[in-house]
Write a protein that holds these residues in place. Structure first.
Motif, PDB file in Angstrom:
ATOM      1  N   THR A   7       0.887  -1.120   0.110  1.00  0.00           N
ATOM      2  CA  THR A   7      -0.005  -0.057  -0.077  1.00  0.00           C
ATOM      3  C   THR A   7       0.860   1.298   0.001  1.00  0.00           C
ATOM      4  O   THR A   7       0.709   2.128  -0.803  1.00  0.00           O
ATOM      5  CB  THR A   7      -0.975   0.124   1.318  1.00  0.00           C
ATOM      6  N   LYS A   8       1.886   1.239   0.930  1.00  0.00           N
ATOM      7  CA  LYS A   8       2.984   2.427   0.815  1.00  0.00           C
ATOM      8  C   LYS A   8       3.449   2.769  -0.626  1.00  0.00           C
ATOM      9  O   LYS A   8       3.605   3.783  -0.861  1.00  0.00           O
ATOM     10  CB  LYS A   8       3.982   2.048   1.807  1.00  0.00           C
ATOM     11  N   ARG A   9       3.783   1.446  -1.182  1.00  0.00           N
ATOM     12  CA  ARG A   9       4.482   1.634  -2.608  1.00  0.00           C
ATOM     13  C   ARG A   9       3.551   2.136  -3.508  1.00  0.00           C
ATOM     14  O   ARG A   9       3.827   3.311  -4.399  1.00  0.00           O
ATOM     15  CB  ARG A   9       4.973   0.607  -2.939  1.00  0.00           C
ATOM     16  N   ARG A  10       2.274   1.789  -3.415  1.00  0.00           N
ATOM     17  CA  ARG A  10       1.177   2.196  -4.328  1.00  0.00           C
ATOM     18  C   ARG A  10       0.728   3.889  -4.306  1.00  0.00           C
ATOM     19  O   ARG A  10       0.842   4.413  -5.139  1.00  0.00           O
ATOM     20  CB  ARG A  10       0.014   1.307  -4.283  1.00  0.00           C
ATOM     21  N   LEU A  11       0.928   4.191  -3.053  1.00  0.00           N
ATOM     22  CA  LEU A  11       0.781   5.685  -2.402  1.00  0.00           C
ATOM     23  C   LEU A  11       1.900   6.337  -2.901  1.00  0.00           C
ATOM     24  O   LEU A  11       2.003   7.605  -2.624  1.00  0.00           O
ATOM     25  CB  LEU A  11       0.522   5.627  -1.096  1.00  0.00           C
ATOM     26  N   GLY A  12       3.069   5.851  -3.182  1.00  0.00           N
ATOM     27  CA  GLY A  12       4.183   6.604  -3.416  1.00  0.00           C
ATOM     28  C   GLY A  12       5.025   7.289  -1.940  1.00  0.00           C
ATOM     29  O   GLY A  12       5.681   8.040  -2.250  1.00  0.00           O
ATOM     30  N   LEU A  13       4.796   6.313  -0.886  1.00  0.00           N
ATOM     31  CA  LEU A  13       5.333   6.871   0.230  1.00  0.00           C
ATOM     32  C   LEU A  13       6.759   6.174   0.247  1.00  0.00           C
ATOM     33  O   LEU A  13       7.137   5.262  -0.617  1.00  0.00           O
ATOM     34  CB  LEU A  13       4.475   6.458   1.389  1.00  0.00           C
ATOM     35  N   ASP A  14       7.623   6.469   1.375  1.00  0.00           N
ATOM     36  CA  ASP A  14       8.998   6.061   1.251  1.00  0.00           C
ATOM     37  C   ASP A  14       8.814   4.575   2.144  1.00  0.00           C
ATOM     38  O   ASP A  14       7.886   3.986   2.253  1.00  0.00           O
ATOM     39  CB  ASP A  14       9.790   6.887   2.370  1.00  0.00           C
ATOM     40  N   ASP A  15      10.026   4.032   2.148  1.00  0.00           N
ATOM     41  CA  ASP A  15      10.337   2.719   2.442  1.00  0.00           C
ATOM     42  C   ASP A  15      10.331   2.361   3.927  1.00  0.00           C
ATOM     43  O   ASP A  15      10.423   1.313   4.494  1.00  0.00           O
ATOM     44  CB  ASP A  15      11.476   1.844   1.908  1.00  0.00           C
ATOM     45  N   GLU A  16      10.268   3.545   4.795  1.00  0.00           N
ATOM     46  CA  GLU A  16      10.226   3.462   6.246  1.00  0.00           C
ATOM     47  C   GLU A  16       8.875   2.933   6.613  1.00  0.00           C
ATOM     48  O   GLU A  16       7.922   2.955   5.965  1.00  0.00           O
ATOM     49  CB  GLU A  16      10.624   4.843   6.847  1.00  0.00           C
ATOM     50  N   ARG A  17       8.892   2.597   7.958  1.00  0.00           N
ATOM     51  CA  ARG A  17       7.496   1.853   8.371  1.00  0.00           C
ATOM     52  C   ARG A  17       6.699   3.048   8.618  1.00  0.00           C
ATOM     53  O   ARG A  17       7.113   4.323   8.842  1.00  0.00           O
ATOM     54  CB  ARG A  17       7.705   1.269   9.587  1.00  0.00           C
ATOM     55  N   SER A  18       5.495   3.124   8.163  1.00  0.00           N
ATOM     56  CA  SER A  18       4.249   3.983   8.572  1.00  0.00           C
ATOM     57  C   SER A  18       3.185   3.587   9.355  1.00  0.00           C
ATOM     58  O   SER A  18       2.718   2.353   9.265  1.00  0.00           O
ATOM     59  CB  SER A  18       3.778   4.760   7.305  1.00  0.00           C
ATOM     60  N   TRP A  19       2.601   4.444  10.040  1.00  0.00           N
ATOM     61  CA  TRP A  19       1.347   3.986  10.957  1.00  0.00           C
ATOM     62  C   TRP A  19       0.331   4.769  10.913  1.00  0.00           C
ATOM     63  O   TRP A  19       0.445   6.114  10.671  1.00  0.00           O
ATOM     64  CB  TRP A  19       1.891   4.074  12.242  1.00  0.00           C
ATOM     65  N   VAL A  20      -0.755   4.243  11.198  1.00  0.00           N
ATOM     66  CA  VAL A  20      -2.229   4.923  11.422  1.00  0.00           C
ATOM     67  C   VAL A  20      -2.333   4.980  12.739  1.00  0.00           C
ATOM     68  O   VAL A  20      -2.474   4.014  13.390  1.00  0.00           O
ATOM     69  CB  VAL A  20      -3.292   4.494  10.523  1.00  0.00           C
ATOM     70  N   VAL A  21      -2.390   6.131  13.278  1.00  0.00           N
ATOM     71  CA  VAL A  21      -2.920   5.993  14.751  1.00  0.00           C
ATOM     72  C   VAL A  21      -4.220   6.073  15.143  1.00  0.00           C
ATOM     73  O   VAL A  21      -5.041   6.985  14.506  1.00  0.00           O
ATOM     74  CB  VAL A  21      -2.039   7.526  15.273  1.00  0.00           C
ATOM     75  N   VAL A  22      -4.498   5.036  15.614  1.00  0.00           N
ATOM     76  CA  VAL A  22      -6.127   4.779  16.175  1.00  0.00           C
ATOM     77  C   VAL A  22      -6.232   5.129  17.351  1.00  0.00           C
ATOM     78  O   VAL A  22      -7.611   4.934  17.542  1.00  0.00           O
ATOM     79  CB  VAL A  22      -6.296   3.284  15.813  1.00  0.00           C
ATOM     80  N   THR A  23      -5.798   5.898  18.087  1.00  0.00           N
ATOM     81  CA  THR A  23      -6.133   6.440  19.267  1.00  0.00           C
ATOM     82  C   THR A  23      -5.960   8.027  19.429  1.00  0.00           C
ATOM     83  O   THR A  23      -6.231   8.203  20.533  1.00  0.00           O
ATOM     84  CB  THR A  23      -4.955   5.917  20.511  1.00  0.00           C
ATOM     85  N   GLU A  24      -6.203   8.457  18.158  1.00  0.00           N
ATOM     86  CA  GLU A  24      -6.299   9.995  18.111  1.00  0.00           C
ATOM     87  C   GLU A  24      -6.980  10.186  16.936  1.00  0.00           C
ATOM     88  O   GLU A  24      -6.966   9.451  16.054  1.00  0.00           O
ATOM     89  CB  GLU A  24      -5.052  10.701  17.991  1.00  0.00           C
ATOM     90  N   VAL A  25      -7.812  11.438  16.983  1.00  0.00           N
ATOM     91  CA  VAL A  25      -8.454  11.846  15.811  1.00  0.00           C
ATOM     92  C   VAL A  25      -8.334  13.108  15.608  1.00  0.00           C
ATOM     93  O   VAL A  25      -8.430  13.888  16.637  1.00  0.00           O
ATOM     94  CB  VAL A  25     -10.229  11.525  16.049  1.00  0.00           C
TER      95      VAL A  25
END
Length: 78
Positions: A7-25
């Motif tokens: 998903t990160k590659r398809r979105l054009g993001l870097d190779d570092e780990r990325s997160w969605v924070v699900v404890t904040e809005v």
């Protein structure tokens, strides 16, 4: 929740780990100063792309669980 590599590659993001924070809005006025265009050719474009429906559903489910347990904070953004 970690964003999967494909998903990160398809979105054009870097190779570092990325997160969605699900404890904040985030709460902000669209389009605010926190947003940056992703393309010089399309300066009004701010999105990187859509999440796969299954990943979005998983994120939504976990976020709703945290909201119900009152484990989610509202973060005002400028």
């Amino acid at each position: 929740m970690e964003i999967p590599g494909p998903t990160k590659r398809r979105l054009g993001l870097d190779d570092e780990r990325s997160w969605v924070v699900v404890t904040e809005v985030n709460q902000f006025v669209w389009a605010g100063p926190d947003l940056r265009p992703v393309s010089r050719e399309q300066p009004a474009r701010f999105d990187f792309g859509m999440l796969p429906p299954a990943l979005f559903a998983q994120i939504r489910t976990v976020l709703i669980e945290h909201i119900r347990k009152r484990q989610t904070g509202l973060v005002p953004r400028t």
